[in-house]
Design a protein around this motif. Sequence first.
Motif, mmCIF file in Angstrom:
data_model
loop_
_atom_site.group_PDB
_atom_site.id
_atom_site.type_symbol
_atom_site.label_atom_id
_atom_site.label_comp_id
_atom_site.label_asym_id
_atom_site.label_seq_id
_atom_site.Cartn_x
_atom_site.Cartn_y
_atom_site.Cartn_z
ATOM 1 N N GLU A 142 0.836 -1.186 0.000
ATOM 2 C CA GLU A 142 0.000 0.000 0.000
ATOM 3 C C GLU A 142 0.879 1.246 0.000
ATOM 4 O OE1 GLU A 142 -2.986 -0.259 3.010
ATOM 5 O OE2 GLU A 142 -3.493 1.867 2.833
ATOM 6 N N GLY A 143 0.526 2.219 -0.843
ATOM 7 C CA GLY A 143 1.271 3.470 -0.871
ATOM 8 C C GLY A 143 1.766 3.805 -2.253
ATOM 9 N N ASP A 144 2.639 4.788 -2.311
ATOM 10 C CA ASP A 144 3.195 5.265 -3.574
ATOM 11 C C ASP A 144 4.091 4.174 -4.176
ATOM 12 O OD1 ASP A 144 4.509 6.504 -5.642
ATOM 13 O OD2 ASP A 144 5.103 8.273 -4.484
ATOM 14 N N ALA A 145 3.743 3.710 -5.363
ATOM 15 C CA ALA A 145 4.494 2.627 -5.988
ATOM 16 C C ALA A 145 5.973 2.992 -6.168
ATOM 17 C CB ALA A 145 3.866 2.280 -7.340
ATOM 18 N N LEU A 146 6.256 4.273 -6.326
ATOM 19 C CA LEU A 146 7.661 4.670 -6.500
ATOM 20 C C LEU A 146 8.469 4.422 -5.226
ATOM 21 C CD1 LEU A 146 7.360 7.961 -8.568
ATOM 22 C CD2 LEU A 146 7.793 5.632 -9.370
ATOM 23 N N LEU A 191 0.438 -2.143 -15.444
ATOM 24 C CA LEU A 191 0.551 -0.709 -15.183
ATOM 25 C C LEU A 191 -0.819 -0.069 -15.394
ATOM 26 C CD1 LEU A 191 3.899 -0.137 -17.133
ATOM 27 C CD2 LEU A 191 3.600 -0.092 -14.637
ATOM 28 N N ASP A 192 -1.385 0.463 -14.312
ATOM 29 C CA ASP A 192 -2.696 1.106 -14.399
ATOM 30 C C ASP A 192 -2.819 2.190 -13.341
ATOM 31 O OD1 ASP A 192 -5.241 1.622 -15.339
ATOM 32 O OD2 ASP A 192 -6.180 0.088 -14.090
ATOM 33 N N GLY A 193 -1.687 2.743 -12.941
ATOM 34 C CA GLY A 193 -1.701 3.849 -11.979
ATOM 35 C C GLY A 193 -1.581 5.163 -12.747
ATOM 36 N N ALA A 194 -0.809 6.087 -12.212
ATOM 37 C CA ALA A 194 -0.617 7.374 -12.881
ATOM 38 C C ALA A 194 0.135 7.133 -14.191
ATOM 39 C CB ALA A 194 0.163 8.315 -11.973
HETATM 40 C C1 LIG Z 1 -7.097 3.854 -13.178
HETATM 41 S S1 LIG Z 1 -7.022 3.675 -11.434
HETATM 42 C C2 LIG Z 1 -6.727 1.959 -11.249
HETATM 43 C C3 LIG Z 1 -7.933 1.158 -11.291
HETATM 44 C C4 LIG Z 1 -7.736 -0.317 -10.929
HETATM 45 N N1 LIG Z 1 -6.827 -0.977 -11.846
HETATM 46 C C5 LIG Z 1 -9.061 -0.986 -10.918
HETATM 47 O O1 LIG Z 1 -9.385 -1.706 -11.865
HETATM 48 O O2 LIG Z 1 -9.791 -0.776 -9.984
HETATM 49 C C6 LIG Z 1 -5.456 4.373 -11.053
HETATM 50 C C7 LIG Z 1 -5.076 4.192 -9.600
HETATM 51 O O3 LIG Z 1 -3.668 4.406 -9.481
HETATM 52 C C8 LIG Z 1 -3.422 5.038 -8.245
HETATM 53 N N2 LIG Z 1 -2.096 5.661 -8.278
HETATM 54 C C9 LIG Z 1 -1.722 6.782 -8.927
HETATM 55 N N3 LIG Z 1 -0.409 7.042 -8.716
HETATM 56 C C10 LIG Z 1 0.056 6.060 -7.913
HETATM 57 C C11 LIG Z 1 1.311 5.771 -7.330
HETATM 58 N N4 LIG Z 1 2.384 6.580 -7.531
HETATM 59 N N5 LIG Z 1 1.434 4.678 -6.554
HETATM 60 C C12 LIG Z 1 0.368 3.874 -6.339
HETATM 61 N N6 LIG Z 1 -0.855 4.074 -6.874
HETATM 62 C C13 LIG Z 1 -1.016 5.172 -7.637
HETATM 63 C C14 LIG Z 1 -4.586 6.005 -8.088
HETATM 64 O O4 LIG Z 1 -4.776 6.329 -6.755
HETATM 65 C C15 LIG Z 1 -5.741 5.202 -8.667
HETATM 66 O O5 LIG Z 1 -6.385 4.494 -7.641
#
Ligand SMILES: C[S@@+](CC[C@H](N)C(=O)[O-])C[C@H]1O[C@@H](n2cnc3c(N)ncnc32)[C@H](O)[C@@H]1O
Length: 87
Positions: free
Chosen positions: A5-9, A25-28
């Motif tokens: 849990e948290g910032d993936a970086l 990859l589906d975050g930022a």
């Molecule tokens: C498009 S949504 C993902 C949806 C998810 N795959 C689903 O099907 O429910 C993008 C998610 O990436 C998260 N996110 C953005 N930057 C992030 C980071 N640096 N580290 C972790 N999560 C991040 C956002 O908070 C958001 O919840």
Amino acid sequence: MEIREGDALETLRSGLPEQIDILLLDGAKSLYADVLRLVEHRLRPGALIIADNADYCPEYLALMRKPDSGYLSLPFADDVELSMKCG
Ligand SMILES: C[S@@+](CC[C@H](N)C(=O)[O-])C[C@H]1O[C@@H](n2cnc3c(N)ncnc32)[C@H](O)[C@@H]1O
């Protein structure tokens, strides 16, 4: 399965498994290349990388598609980039 849990970086900076088979990859979108750089040394040959909405991340697409990237990469389905790590 392990959830970090948290910032993936930050959470992917250390303690990765020896071998990674798949990366989704589906975050930022702007962080796709940075996240890949953190884990790519552990991607096994043949590992798959699936990047959703990759068209929003031209830097990532350029990185994956350049001839010497070390990946086979192509657009797949609706705005998904599917890549495979080469040997
Ligand atoms: C498009 S949504 C993902 C949806 C998810 N795959 C689903 O099907 O429910 C993008 C998610 O990436 C998260 N996110 C953005 N930057 C992030 C980071 N640096 N580290 C972790 N999560 C991040 C956002 O908070 C958001 O919840």
